[in-house]
Scaffold this motif. Sequence first.
Motif, PDB file in Angstrom:
ATOM      1  N   VAL A  82       7.811  22.222 -16.236  1.00  0.00           N
ATOM      2  CA  VAL A  82       6.733  23.190 -16.030  1.00  0.00           C
ATOM      3  C   VAL A  82       6.413  23.211 -14.548  1.00  0.00           C
ATOM      4  CG1 VAL A  82       4.290  23.691 -16.450  1.00  0.00           C
ATOM      5  CG2 VAL A  82       5.736  22.888 -18.320  1.00  0.00           C
ATOM      6  N   HIS A  83       6.470  24.389 -13.954  1.00  0.00           N
ATOM      7  CA  HIS A  83       6.124  24.573 -12.541  1.00  0.00           C
ATOM      8  C   HIS A  83       4.756  25.247 -12.483  1.00  0.00           C
ATOM      9  CE1 HIS A  83       6.688  27.254  -8.803  1.00  0.00           C
ATOM     10  NE2 HIS A  83       6.194  26.096  -8.419  1.00  0.00           N
ATOM     11  N   THR A  85       2.107  27.323 -10.695  1.00  0.00           N
ATOM     12  CA  THR A  85       2.077  28.319  -9.634  1.00  0.00           C
ATOM     13  C   THR A  85       1.093  29.410 -10.007  1.00  0.00           C
ATOM     14  OG1 THR A  85       3.351  30.054  -8.515  1.00  0.00           O
ATOM     15  CG2 THR A  85       4.118  29.398 -10.700  1.00  0.00           C
ATOM     16  N   TYR A  87       1.536  32.349  -9.678  1.00  0.00           N
ATOM     17  CA  TYR A  87       2.321  33.523 -10.065  1.00  0.00           C
ATOM     18  C   TYR A  87       2.874  33.413 -11.478  1.00  0.00           C
ATOM     19  CZ  TYR A  87       2.067  34.092  -5.054  1.00  0.00           C
ATOM     20  OH  TYR A  87       1.601  34.197  -3.776  1.00  0.00           O
ATOM     21  N   GLY A  88       2.572  32.350 -12.205  1.00  0.00           N
ATOM     22  CA  GLY A  88       3.163  32.120 -13.512  1.00  0.00           C
ATOM     23  C   GLY A  88       2.397  32.748 -14.653  1.00  0.00           C
ATOM     24  N   GLU A  89       2.906  32.470 -15.849  1.00  0.00           N
ATOM     25  CA  GLU A  89       2.234  32.916 -17.062  1.00  0.00           C
ATOM     26  C   GLU A  89       0.906  32.176 -17.190  1.00  0.00           C
ATOM     27  OE1 GLU A  89       5.075  33.532 -20.572  1.00  0.00           O
ATOM     28  OE2 GLU A  89       6.013  31.924 -19.387  1.00  0.00           O
ATOM     29  N   TYR A 121      11.429  28.061  -9.303  1.00  0.00           N
ATOM     30  CA  TYR A 121      10.998  29.000 -10.338  1.00  0.00           C
ATOM     31  C   TYR A 121      12.099  29.174 -11.384  1.00  0.00           C
ATOM     32  CZ  TYR A 121       7.062  30.401  -7.392  1.00  0.00           C
ATOM     33  OH  TYR A 121       5.907  30.416  -6.653  1.00  0.00           O
ATOM     34  N   TRP A 126       9.007  26.796 -17.792  1.00  0.00           N
ATOM     35  CA  TRP A 126       7.812  27.625 -17.708  1.00  0.00           C
ATOM     36  C   TRP A 126       7.278  27.588 -16.279  1.00  0.00           C
ATOM     37  CZ3 TRP A 126       8.070  24.794 -22.387  1.00  0.00           C
ATOM     38  CH2 TRP A 126       7.983  25.564 -23.545  1.00  0.00           C
ATOM     39  N   ASN A 127       6.920  28.751 -15.761  1.00  0.00           N
ATOM     40  CA  ASN A 127       6.132  28.872 -14.539  1.00  0.00           C
ATOM     41  C   ASN A 127       4.736  29.235 -15.020  1.00  0.00           C
ATOM     42  OD1 ASN A 127       8.085  28.630 -12.220  1.00  0.00           O
ATOM     43  ND2 ASN A 127       9.112  30.149 -13.501  1.00  0.00           N
ATOM     44  N   VAL A 128       3.773  28.361 -14.731  1.00  0.00           N
ATOM     45  CA  VAL A 128       2.455  28.456 -15.352  1.00  0.00           C
ATOM     46  C   VAL A 128       1.385  28.613 -14.287  1.00  0.00           C
ATOM     47  CG1 VAL A 128       0.759  27.237 -16.771  1.00  0.00           C
ATOM     48  CG2 VAL A 128       3.196  27.063 -17.322  1.00  0.00           C
ATOM     49  N   GLY A 129       0.511  29.594 -14.492  1.00  0.00           N
ATOM     50  CA  GLY A 129      -0.622  29.818 -13.614  1.00  0.00           C
ATOM     51  C   GLY A 129      -1.913  29.350 -14.264  1.00  0.00           C
ATOM     52  N   ASN A 132      -4.700  33.172 -11.794  1.00  0.00           N
ATOM     53  CA  ASN A 132      -3.741  33.794 -10.886  1.00  0.00           C
ATOM     54  C   ASN A 132      -4.419  34.097  -9.556  1.00  0.00           C
ATOM     55  OD1 ASN A 132      -2.833  34.885 -13.872  1.00  0.00           O
ATOM     56  ND2 ASN A 132      -1.171  34.169 -12.591  1.00  0.00           N
TER      57      ASN A 132
END
Length: 181
Positions: A82-83, A85, A87-89, A121, A126-129, A132
């Motif tokens: 899991v990243h 950021t 900008y993520g979901e 990314y 998952w890229n997770v916000g 945002n």
Amino acid sequence: MQDEPEVAVLRYGHRPGRDDRMTTHVGLTARALGADRVVFPDNAGQSQETVEDITGRFGGPFEVELTDALNATIRNWEGTVVHLTMYGERVQDVEGEIREAHREEPLLVVVGGEKVPFEVYEGADWNVGVTNQPHSEVAGLAVFLDRLFDGRELEREWEDADRQVIPMATGKKVVDPDEES
């Protein structure tokens, strides 16, 4: 957390002098809110020393590592990545899926410092916000871990602590847990 697959936090990037405090706080937050270890870039030795010192005084278990292979750590991770950021979901949209994946396999949480390359990314499951909007990576990590563990990390007991903070409405009380009965 006990009896669950590992949760590790990878601090991606560290600018000595500029990021020392933030990198240290990533490690302290990871420790306090349920992760099993933190991996820092190899130029973050001062942060490693601080987090190890806190772990020694306030209890563990918790591990701190240094690596010169940040991308390889992500690429070779045997589990879920899991990243975090902006900008993520949205975390509230994917937390259940991530929690379910973590029941089965280890979880690596990537927390950026300086600009994170696109391959991070791409390498994440998952890229997770956590919102945002621009905010601290420490705040994002704290919210994410709390959501991952459903607040259970707040009840955690610490082993081998030289010091224990006693909750109080006002004032400060720190004791040797071996002397407190």
